[in-house]
Design a protein around this motif. Sequence first.
Motif, PDB file in Angstrom:
ATOM      1  N   GLN A   1      -5.632 -13.824   1.686  1.00 44.25           N
ATOM      2  CA  GLN A   1      -5.400 -12.093   1.516  1.00 44.25           C
ATOM      3  C   GLN A   1      -6.830 -11.996  -0.445  1.00 44.25           C
ATOM      4  O   GLN A   1      -7.085 -11.814  -0.784  1.00 44.25           O
ATOM      5  CB  GLN A   1      -4.767 -11.481   0.983  1.00 44.25           C
ATOM      6  CG  GLN A   1      -3.329 -10.734   2.042  1.00 44.25           C
ATOM      7  CD  GLN A   1      -4.497  -9.846   2.367  1.00 44.25           C
ATOM      8  OE1 GLN A   1      -5.594  -9.819   2.749  1.00 44.25           O
ATOM      9  NE2 GLN A   1      -3.806  -9.289   3.800  1.00 44.25           N
TER      10      GLN A   1
ATOM     11  N   ARG B   1      -2.077  -1.013  -4.155  1.00 44.71           N
ATOM     12  CA  ARG B   1      -3.571  -1.508  -3.178  1.00 44.71           C
ATOM     13  C   ARG B   1      -3.367  -0.073  -2.443  1.00 44.71           C
ATOM     14  O   ARG B   1      -2.778   0.890  -1.571  1.00 44.71           O
ATOM     15  CB  ARG B   1      -3.027  -2.837  -2.565  1.00 44.71           C
ATOM     16  CG  ARG B   1      -2.947  -3.700  -3.219  1.00 44.71           C
ATOM     17  CD  ARG B   1      -3.325  -4.880  -2.273  1.00 44.71           C
ATOM     18  NE  ARG B   1      -3.218  -6.382  -3.390  1.00 44.71           N
ATOM     19  CZ  ARG B   1      -2.268  -7.682  -3.084  1.00 44.71           C
ATOM     20  NH1 ARG B   1      -2.380  -7.683  -1.695  1.00 44.71           N
ATOM     21  NH2 ARG B   1      -2.543  -8.755  -3.866  1.00 44.71           N
TER      22      ARG B   1
ATOM     23  N   ASP C   1       0.767  -1.178  -0.034  1.00 44.69           N
ATOM     24  CA  ASP C   1       0.018  -0.026   0.051  1.00 44.69           C
ATOM     25  C   ASP C   1       0.939   0.831  -0.131  1.00 44.69           C
ATOM     26  O   ASP C   1       1.881   1.803   1.193  1.00 44.69           O
ATOM     27  CB  ASP C   1      -0.492  -0.106   1.154  1.00 44.69           C
ATOM     28  CG  ASP C   1      -1.947  -0.968   1.247  1.00 44.69           C
ATOM     29  OD1 ASP C   1      -1.229  -2.051   0.445  1.00 44.69           O
ATOM     30  OD2 ASP C   1      -2.833  -0.430   1.937  1.00 44.69           O
TER      31      ASP C   1
ATOM     32  N   GLN D   1      -9.921  -4.565   1.058  1.00 43.84           N
ATOM     33  CA  GLN D   1      -9.085  -3.975  -0.085  1.00 43.84           C
ATOM     34  C   GLN D   1      -9.410  -3.332  -1.090  1.00 43.84           C
ATOM     35  O   GLN D   1     -10.341  -4.099  -1.912  1.00 43.84           O
ATOM     36  CB  GLN D   1      -7.679  -5.280   0.453  1.00 43.84           C
ATOM     37  CG  GLN D   1      -6.812  -4.875  -0.237  1.00 43.84           C
ATOM     38  CD  GLN D   1      -5.833  -5.980   0.257  1.00 43.84           C
ATOM     39  OE1 GLN D   1      -5.882  -7.149  -0.438  1.00 43.84           O
ATOM     40  NE2 GLN D   1      -5.031  -5.653   1.376  1.00 43.84           N
TER      41      GLN D   1
ATOM     42  N   ARG E   1     -10.846  -6.094   6.681  1.00 38.51           N
ATOM     43  CA  ARG E   1     -10.646  -5.267   6.026  1.00 38.51           C
ATOM     44  C   ARG E   1     -11.132  -5.210   4.980  1.00 38.51           C
ATOM     45  O   ARG E   1     -11.864  -6.658   3.928  1.00 38.51           O
ATOM     46  CB  ARG E   1      -8.773  -4.828   5.921  1.00 38.51           C
ATOM     47  CG  ARG E   1      -8.378  -6.030   4.194  1.00 38.51           C
ATOM     48  CD  ARG E   1      -8.249  -7.323   4.677  1.00 38.51           C
ATOM     49  NE  ARG E   1      -7.539  -7.965   3.985  1.00 38.51           N
ATOM     50  CZ  ARG E   1      -8.626  -8.127   2.672  1.00 38.51           C
ATOM     51  NH1 ARG E   1      -9.328  -7.487   1.720  1.00 38.51           N
ATOM     52  NH2 ARG E   1      -8.120  -9.269   1.603  1.00 38.51           N
TER      53      ARG E   1
ATOM     54  N   THR F   1      -4.200  -7.532   6.524  1.00 36.97           N
ATOM     55  CA  THR F   1      -4.475  -6.125   6.456  1.00 36.97           C
ATOM     56  C   THR F   1      -4.075  -6.072   5.661  1.00 36.97           C
ATOM     57  O   THR F   1      -2.874  -6.764   4.859  1.00 36.97           O
ATOM     58  CB  THR F   1      -3.435  -4.726   7.506  1.00 36.97           C
ATOM     59  OG1 THR F   1      -4.100  -3.767   7.084  1.00 36.97           O
ATOM     60  CG2 THR F   1      -2.433  -6.029   8.118  1.00 36.97           C
TER      61      THR F   1
ATOM     62  N   SER G   1      -7.320  -2.145  -5.086  1.00 37.02           N
ATOM     63  CA  SER G   1      -6.678  -3.114  -6.141  1.00 37.02           C
ATOM     64  C   SER G   1      -6.489  -2.330  -7.419  1.00 37.02           C
ATOM     65  O   SER G   1      -7.333  -1.482  -7.851  1.00 37.02           O
ATOM     66  CB  SER G   1      -6.203  -3.870  -6.123  1.00 37.02           C
ATOM     67  OG  SER G   1      -7.234  -5.563  -6.625  1.00 37.02           O
TER      68      SER G   1
ATOM     69  N   ASN H   1     -10.440 -11.187  -1.013  1.00 33.17           N
ATOM     70  CA  ASN H   1     -11.265 -10.625  -1.876  1.00 33.17           C
ATOM     71  C   ASN H   1     -11.778 -11.386  -2.656  1.00 33.17           C
ATOM     72  O   ASN H   1     -13.440 -10.873  -2.926  1.00 33.17           O
ATOM     73  CB  ASN H   1      -9.926 -10.317  -3.216  1.00 33.17           C
ATOM     74  CG  ASN H   1      -8.813  -8.887  -1.849  1.00 33.17           C
ATOM     75  OD1 ASN H   1      -9.687  -8.677  -1.386  1.00 33.17           O
ATOM     76  ND2 ASN H   1      -7.849  -9.138  -2.643  1.00 33.17           N
TER      77      ASN H   1
ATOM     78  N   THR I   1      -5.972  -0.611   2.055  1.00 39.32           N
ATOM     79  CA  THR I   1      -6.268  -1.214   2.757  1.00 39.32           C
ATOM     80  C   THR I   1      -7.226   0.113   3.437  1.00 39.32           C
ATOM     81  O   THR I   1      -7.150   0.972   4.461  1.00 39.32           O
ATOM     82  CB  THR I   1      -5.853  -1.829   3.631  1.00 39.32           C
ATOM     83  OG1 THR I   1      -4.335  -2.719   2.419  1.00 39.32           O
ATOM     84  CG2 THR I   1      -6.586  -3.311   4.803  1.00 39.32           C
TER      85      THR I   1
END
Lengths: 509, 462
Positions: free
Chosen positions: B181, A464, A447, A475, A473, B462, A477, B185, A466
């Motif tokens: 992650q 990214r 990030d 996110q 979280r 995160t 992108s 997503n 966040t």
Amino acid sequence: MKDAAIQTMSYTLDASQNRQDFLSYPNPIDLREIQGIVARGYGNLPAACYGLFHIKTPDLARPTLIELQSKLTYAEERPPLLAINLAWTYRGLRQMGLDENIADQFSNEFRSGIDTNHKRRILGDEGRNSPEFWDWGGPNSSPIDLLLLCYAVDQASLEHEYQNLKQTLAESGIEEVRRLDTQVLPDNKEHFGFRDGIAQPFLKEFDRKGRDLVAVPLGEILLGYPNGYDRYTQRPLIAAELDTASQLPPDPEGSPTRDLGKNGTYLVFRQMSQDIPAFWRYLQEQTSSSEEAVRLASKMVGRWPSGAPLVLSPEEDNTAIKDKDAFTYHDTDRQGFKCPLGAHIRRTHPRDSLQPEPGSEKSIAFSNRHRLLRRGRSYGAPFHPSVNPTEYLKQLSGTAYPEESPEKSSEDRGLHFICINANIGRQFEFVQHTWANNPNFNGLYQDPDPIIGSRSAYGLPQNRFTQQQPPVRCQFSGMPEFVGIRGGGYFFLPSRSALAFILSRGASA
Amino acid sequence: MTSLVTHLTSVPRETTGFLNRLKDKARKLMAMPQNAINLFIPLEEEKEDALRDVLNTIRADTHHNAILPLGQFSDVLHFARFLIYEGPDHPQEYGSYLVFIANVDGPVEDFLQRLVNKSSAGLDAILSACRDYPPKRRRTRQARLQFLLKHQLPAQAFYINTVGRGVKQILEEDRLHQALQDYLNSLTHPVTLSATELRLQLINHVAKSPDLFWALEPPERPSLLWKAKEQLRFMTLVGLGTIVVIFTWPLILGWVVLVQLKETGDEELANRASLERLNELRADEDFAVHNQFSAAGSLKPGLVRRLTARSVLALAQVSLRHVFNKGDLAGIPLLGLDGVDTIHFAHWIMLDNDQRLLFASNYDGSLESYMVDFIDKVSWGLNVVFSNGQGYPRTNWLFFDGARNEERFKDYLGHHQLSTLVWHTPYKHLSAVNIANNSEIRSGLRGRMNETQAKAWLQRLT
């Protein structure tokens, strides 16, 4: 030496007695020595332009520049009509014959310049932001020696004054390389639609309201005063006998030398083009309503369009918040649920959120050794005259609006980012690299600063954003670049007496 | 040790059988899971230029170059560097060394053996510039290994960010983090779930993915026996130390006064290194999340300094090995001392009969952030170790001032930093904090958690 001290005191008293708008108590600093832009942003002078100049014939230039000195504005007065300040590149100082032994004592960053391969890497000036493509300040554009900052009460008087100056300079072989115009946007906003200029470092020496806030030591912003480590930042000190006119102040550290740096400082200039359509279009793509788009944009900035900080108003914009600078992160928002960990303002001024001991005075002191006094102005016509995100979004949704090519939009508008700091390496470059560009900032992974951060680092894409939230979280992108660099440079903003010395023959041994 | 290795490598494994395995076990028990390699090999003057060319080729792509592709060792090799260190004693005489510094998982001998087995040609290309490297016809694997082992130097102190966490684990857990992650997503409405539910869903996903399944098992850790041995070692050293202090404290106090008295008379470096030199050094920096730093300096002359330096490094080594071995360097909350969590590995190596000290580290961020991190957080630690170096900014009572003199300290480093010709990192996108976080993510896949714990764990993603 004693005489000089007495003289300094009396200047100060004069200044504070004569000017109601300034300090009402005797100030230990000599305001007549400090260029005005350090003390104020000239908010009362809305018309402004910056002139970049090249000195062709130093001998011809010298008398004109000596004459120009009397026109410059110093911190003692709040100019009602016109203000002019003057900054130099390292090249400019050498061009005027400043002795190598003296010039070598300036900071490494100032001497190296902004466009070495290493600086490009840490500042993110690579790819299409490479200095080769810059409009000014890069290796493919004319060399720059001087930066003239001009401010006036209206456009007509600015024009009149600047043209006169330009004419005079041109007659003595000082050629305008580029003129940069500025644009005042409503409500102190910048082009993306957010209120700008909040959270400046608090310098009690320049405070006109007698506030009692955690102060940043003056030496962080000006040379010749104790800095955040209670030391004097590196600056040129010269043998007393070279200062034939005895115009320079003595070294405050007590050596028998004279201080060429004192009351001067460094000015960093970056022309940042802002791609308004790219920014708001990306937000539109990521969200399903204009409220959500504004909300996500605010998460990226860390403030709502009005400037209200998310920490104080996490759910919606709140124009009623008076002091938009009165908050910390650790106790109220450790996890970033209100203001994301990677938000622009949480990175560029982390307050009490980083090690050592987040939430403590130690942490604040750490942040305060990386502060920038911002003095920039916007340029170019706004994407919509209201500079209101909702209007931007409407305009982008309307099919009538033609696709804007990136070249065109970047030429159109942006920010002439100007910041003042005593140590470019520990302040400007640190903030840009360690905090803004660093994709691994504060435990993050990929990030960059969503607004100004570079979209690639270490040969890898970094795009990214966040948003921390319970339970997990969210996110985003594929974030494109919203800000491009069009020019830039490191400048020295000399004190009144330093400028006189630089222009005197004594400076060239 | 050398003879043991010779033995091990010369006799076929099958015939040694049980005895060998026992030896191996004993060796593993005594050794640290991560180890420092420090090779210092004298160079032949006329071959230095050619060597620089070779190193430049490696530098262009340390993972895949044709000479010594270090990527093939990425199951055990963390960071590695080559530099050329200019000989100290007689400036008029050539005395440069080729220096190889690396940190590896498992015994140093095992790594060097593999290096010799896999890259003998590459090693020859580099080492043929060195004095007394066996001539072509005598270059057997054995001879090469012997040559490397002969030129090893011990690190007087060696910092390992987290003892026991190998490079394989770091890379695997990075993969796990990225996979989680991606999975998050792909979920449409994770917000509607409780933390506990969401965590279970993540655990299920890992359990169902053949390429992630391993993450449900805890990482390979040093054995309990090893840990007990380390504890015992630490207790013994603390016990011995206490006894020494009890019986000799007036002597120690006198020593500190003596150092303080000497300190006030010592010269400190008061100028900056040339801009050209500094910019040359910067040219090798900021190509990854982390950076290399190598520096060497002369110790202040005299027995007092030499003994101080030796004792401080010995003390540092004990605390690095037994106390600061979990990601935080020099943080002592009890004393209100802050630590630094940005250092991966660091080596302190005494050279030239204790006349010089070479320091090599791998740290996150830029040199500027590295320096201010240390100045702001652990200046006392820097002072105590480096104030025995000539020209170091003046300290007070060993711990105070010194590095707090920001610019003098930065200037001091500018004069002593060495150019690192080749630097290899196997995980250039990961900070030490990222690596530690990934491990916590993995360990959170196991065991029970209540809602609060699950919430906290999910915030690590995160």
